[in-house]
Scaffold this motif. Structure first.
Motif, PDB file in Angstrom:
ATOM      1  N   GLU A 113      12.544   6.387  14.310  1.00  0.00           N
ATOM      2  CA  GLU A 113      11.737   5.345  14.936  1.00  0.00           C
ATOM      3  C   GLU A 113      10.750   4.705  13.968  1.00  0.00           C
ATOM      4  OE1 GLU A 113       9.156   8.942  14.933  1.00  0.00           O
ATOM      5  OE2 GLU A 113      11.302   8.534  15.220  1.00  0.00           O
ATOM      6  N   ILE A 114      10.532   5.305  12.801  1.00  0.00           N
ATOM      7  CA  ILE A 114       9.588   4.780  11.812  1.00  0.00           C
ATOM      8  C   ILE A 114      10.330   3.874  10.835  1.00  0.00           C
ATOM      9  CG2 ILE A 114       8.055   5.384   9.895  1.00  0.00           C
ATOM     10  CD1 ILE A 114       7.327   7.915  11.382  1.00  0.00           C
ATOM     11  N   ASP A 115       9.887   2.626  10.743  1.00  0.00           N
ATOM     12  CA  ASP A 115      10.483   1.690   9.788  1.00  0.00           C
ATOM     13  C   ASP A 115      10.057   2.064   8.370  1.00  0.00           C
ATOM     14  OD1 ASP A 115      11.754   0.189  11.734  1.00  0.00           O
ATOM     15  OD2 ASP A 115      10.056  -1.169  11.986  1.00  0.00           O
ATOM     16  N   LEU A 116      11.019   2.038   7.447  1.00  0.00           N
ATOM     17  CA  LEU A 116      10.760   2.413   6.062  1.00  0.00           C
ATOM     18  C   LEU A 116      11.179   1.310   5.109  1.00  0.00           C
ATOM     19  CD1 LEU A 116      12.027   6.120   5.809  1.00  0.00           C
ATOM     20  CD2 LEU A 116       9.657   5.332   5.799  1.00  0.00           C
ATOM     21  N   ASP A 117      10.413   1.146   4.046  1.00  0.00           N
ATOM     22  CA  ASP A 117      10.816   0.391   2.862  1.00  0.00           C
ATOM     23  C   ASP A 117      10.778   1.369   1.703  1.00  0.00           C
ATOM     24  OD1 ASP A 117      11.295  -2.063   3.941  1.00  0.00           O
ATOM     25  OD2 ASP A 117       9.343  -2.919   3.430  1.00  0.00           O
ATOM     26  N   VAL A 118      11.868   1.528   0.983  1.00  0.00           N
ATOM     27  CA  VAL A 118      11.922   2.421  -0.171  1.00  0.00           C
ATOM     28  C   VAL A 118      11.983   1.578  -1.431  1.00  0.00           C
ATOM     29  CG1 VAL A 118      13.304   4.161  -1.353  1.00  0.00           C
ATOM     30  CG2 VAL A 118      13.003   4.291   1.116  1.00  0.00           C
ATOM     31  N   VAL A 119      11.077   1.845  -2.375  1.00  0.00           N
ATOM     32  CA  VAL A 119      11.036   1.113  -3.636  1.00  0.00           C
ATOM     33  C   VAL A 119      11.153   2.114  -4.779  1.00  0.00           C
ATOM     34  CG1 VAL A 119       9.637  -0.729  -2.648  1.00  0.00           C
ATOM     35  CG2 VAL A 119       8.516   1.172  -3.804  1.00  0.00           C
ATOM     36  N   MET A 120      11.425   1.613  -5.981  1.00  0.00           N
ATOM     37  CA  MET A 120      11.610   2.470  -7.148  1.00  0.00           C
ATOM     38  C   MET A 120      10.798   1.906  -8.306  1.00  0.00           C
ATOM     39  SD  MET A 120      15.716   3.047  -6.681  1.00  0.00           S
ATOM     40  CE  MET A 120      16.332   3.316  -4.989  1.00  0.00           C
ATOM     41  N   LEU A 121       9.716   2.601  -8.640  1.00  0.00           N
ATOM     42  CA  LEU A 121       8.807   2.162  -9.691  1.00  0.00           C
ATOM     43  C   LEU A 121       8.993   3.028 -10.924  1.00  0.00           C
ATOM     44  CD1 LEU A 121       5.624   1.553  -7.505  1.00  0.00           C
ATOM     45  CD2 LEU A 121       7.390  -0.074  -8.184  1.00  0.00           C
ATOM     46  N   SER A 122       8.700   2.455 -12.075  1.00  0.00           N
ATOM     47  CA  SER A 122       9.125   3.072 -13.330  1.00  0.00           C
ATOM     48  C   SER A 122       8.234   4.198 -13.820  1.00  0.00           C
ATOM     49  CB  SER A 122       9.221   1.996 -14.412  1.00  0.00           C
ATOM     50  OG  SER A 122       7.960   1.363 -14.586  1.00  0.00           O
ATOM     51  N   ASP A 123       6.934   4.106 -13.619  1.00  0.00           N
ATOM     52  CA  ASP A 123       6.055   5.112 -14.223  1.00  0.00           C
ATOM     53  C   ASP A 123       4.831   5.325 -13.339  1.00  0.00           C
ATOM     54  OD1 ASP A 123       3.672   3.390 -15.320  1.00  0.00           O
ATOM     55  OD2 ASP A 123       5.479   2.337 -15.917  1.00  0.00           O
ATOM     56  N   THR A 126       2.163   2.431 -13.032  1.00  0.00           N
ATOM     57  CA  THR A 126       2.611   1.372 -12.132  1.00  0.00           C
ATOM     58  C   THR A 126       2.509   1.822 -10.686  1.00  0.00           C
ATOM     59  OG1 THR A 126       4.152   0.535 -13.807  1.00  0.00           O
ATOM     60  CG2 THR A 126       4.555  -0.126 -11.532  1.00  0.00           C
ATOM     61  N   ALA A 127       2.883   3.077 -10.418  1.00  0.00           N
ATOM     62  CA  ALA A 127       2.838   3.597  -9.049  1.00  0.00           C
ATOM     63  C   ALA A 127       1.407   3.675  -8.531  1.00  0.00           C
ATOM     64  CB  ALA A 127       3.503   4.968  -8.996  1.00  0.00           C
ATOM     65  N   VAL A 128       0.496   4.191  -9.352  1.00  0.00           N
ATOM     66  CA  VAL A 128      -0.900   4.306  -8.924  1.00  0.00           C
ATOM     67  C   VAL A 128      -1.504   2.929  -8.669  1.00  0.00           C
ATOM     68  CG1 VAL A 128      -3.218   4.970  -9.690  1.00  0.00           C
ATOM     69  CG2 VAL A 128      -1.309   6.559  -9.970  1.00  0.00           C
ATOM     70  N   ALA A 129      -1.198   1.968  -9.541  1.00  0.00           N
ATOM     71  CA  ALA A 129      -1.699   0.605  -9.332  1.00  0.00           C
ATOM     72  C   ALA A 129      -1.169   0.030  -8.031  1.00  0.00           C
ATOM     73  CB  ALA A 129      -1.311  -0.284 -10.511  1.00  0.00           C
ATOM     74  N   ALA A 130       0.096   0.301  -7.721  1.00  0.00           N
ATOM     75  CA  ALA A 130       0.685  -0.204  -6.476  1.00  0.00           C
ATOM     76  C   ALA A 130       0.051   0.450  -5.258  1.00  0.00           C
ATOM     77  CB  ALA A 130       2.193   0.037  -6.480  1.00  0.00           C
ATOM     78  N   ILE A 131      -0.275   1.735  -5.357  1.00  0.00           N
ATOM     79  CA  ILE A 131      -0.948   2.417  -4.255  1.00  0.00           C
ATOM     80  C   ILE A 131      -2.338   1.828  -4.043  1.00  0.00           C
ATOM     81  CG2 ILE A 131      -1.948   4.618  -3.519  1.00  0.00           C
ATOM     82  CD1 ILE A 131       0.354   6.007  -5.007  1.00  0.00           C
ATOM     83  N   ARG A 132      -3.055   1.602  -5.123  1.00  0.00           N
ATOM     84  CA  ARG A 132      -4.431   1.097  -5.005  1.00  0.00           C
ATOM     85  C   ARG A 132      -4.474  -0.332  -4.495  1.00  0.00           C
ATOM     86  NH1 ARG A 132      -8.138   2.629 -10.021  1.00  0.00           N
ATOM     87  NH2 ARG A 132      -9.703   2.742  -8.359  1.00  0.00           N
ATOM     88  N   SER A 133      -3.444  -1.123  -4.811  1.00  0.00           N
ATOM     89  CA  SER A 133      -3.406  -2.515  -4.351  1.00  0.00           C
ATOM     90  C   SER A 133      -2.851  -2.641  -2.940  1.00  0.00           C
ATOM     91  CB  SER A 133      -2.553  -3.359  -5.303  1.00  0.00           C
ATOM     92  OG  SER A 133      -1.172  -3.020  -5.181  1.00  0.00           O
ATOM     93  N   GLY A 134      -2.238  -1.567  -2.426  1.00  0.00           N
ATOM     94  CA  GLY A 134      -1.603  -1.643  -1.117  1.00  0.00           C
ATOM     95  C   GLY A 134      -0.163  -2.089  -1.161  1.00  0.00           C
ATOM     96  N   ALA A 135       0.401  -2.275  -2.377  1.00  0.00           N
ATOM     97  CA  ALA A 135       1.798  -2.691  -2.473  1.00  0.00           C
ATOM     98  C   ALA A 135       2.741  -1.601  -1.989  1.00  0.00           C
ATOM     99  CB  ALA A 135       2.142  -3.072  -3.910  1.00  0.00           C
TER     100      ALA A 135
END
Length: 311
Positions: A113-123, A126-135
């Motif tokens: 029932e939970i909608d998911l988007d799965v992405v693949m980040l390189s390092d 990049t992942a921490v920046a995406a978490i902090r920006s809300g991406a």
């Protein structure tokens, strides 16, 4: 264009009176008049004329009304698209064949029932920046690399220790072993062309090499896992590392062998990272799922670098 003024215009048009529109919007009649006047100045036209029974739309007001209603509908859809619980939970799994991807498939099966988007980040940066920006809402990473402490607003929990295996071709000297110790790997060439400097998995293997004196080579271009498997199958002098939950498929003729590594078993420490202020309602469900499905791991006889955050 001020959406508050547009909303007020529509309220007056539908009510037919400034006073009733003010009551519907829970503001004063004077505020309604000011908002409509400001909208008229912005548009350069009159939208209403005063009539004995209230306010009547001018020809320009009649022309503007359907567009004003559409503006409000678009604004509501835009707001709803980012409202907590209305957009999919977005999670970085690094790559499609590795353990975090399998963990998210398990979560999806348990919570369809939970909608998911799965992405693949390189390092990790990049992942921490995406978490902090809300991406993204969360990311699976090995933390914390030497000299790369997590920002104070990033939370993490270790969710899975994944055992290593040696992958060899049929002619390799260790191909028929039921298991191999780290000491037995000394002197053997372990080829891992996918290692990229500055990434957490490279830091992991650097620590493994330093502690146990292994020979891990990252030479040559990285043509992907299929090319790696072809080379390992055809080269008796080469082996590579893989992890227990990494999905690999090869032609039957390759006859590759996945051999457990022991004494101690190197385990790759997957952690879940997220922003401490992330409001997505599905994030606690993911954390609970991981805590209840990956908490039966036995760490006796295993190895991780000393920089890894403890369980």
């Amino acid at each position: 264009m001020d959406l508050g003024a547009v909303r007020t215009f529509v309220a007056v048009a539908e009510a037919g009176q400034f006073q009733k529109a003010a009551a519907d919007l829970s503001i004063s009649q004077q505020a309604v008049s000011k908002r409509v006047a400001a909208l008229e100045r912005a548009l350069g036209v009159r939208l209403f004329t005063r009539a004995p029974r209230g306010a009547e739309l001018t020809i320009d007001g009649q022309a503007f009304l359907p567009h004003a209603r559409e503006l409000l509908r678009v604004a509501e859809r835009a707001s709803a698209s980012v409202r907590p619980g209305r957009r999919p939970l977005r999670v970085d799994v690094i790559a499609s064949r590795v353990a975090p991807s399998a963990l998210m498939r398990d979560f999806h099966r348990a919570h369809p029932e939970i909608d998911l988007d799965v992405v693949m980040l390189s390092d990790v940066d990049t992942a921490v920046a995406a978490i902090r920006s809300g991406a993204v809402d969360a990311s699976f990473r090995a933390v914390a690399m030497p000299g790369r402490p997590l920002p104070e607003d990033i939370e993490s929990v270790r969710v899975l220790d994944e055992p290593h295996q040696l992958l060899t071709g049929p002619a390799h000297a260790l191909a028929d072993a039921r298991s191999v110790t780290l000491a037995e790997l000394t002197g053997h060439r372990i080829w891992m062309p996918g290692l990229v400097p500055g990434t957490e998995w490279t830091a992991y293997y650097d620590a493994l090499v330093a502690e146990f004196g292994l020979t891990v080579e990252a030479t040559g271009p990285n043509f992907g896992s299929d090319a790696l498997l072809d080379t390992i199958a055809d080269t008796p002098a080469l082996a590579t590392f893989t992890t227990a939950r990494t999905r690999l498929v090869w032609p039957a003729g390759h006859d590759l062998r996945r051999i457990p590594v022991t004494d101690p078993t190197p385990v790759y420490p997957h952690s879940l990272l997220w922003h401490r202020d992330n409001p997505h309602p599905a994030l606690p469900a993911l954390r609970t799922h991981l805590a209840t499905t990956t908490n039966d791991q036995n760490t006796t006889g295993t190895w991780t670098p000393d920089w890894v955050i403890p369980r």
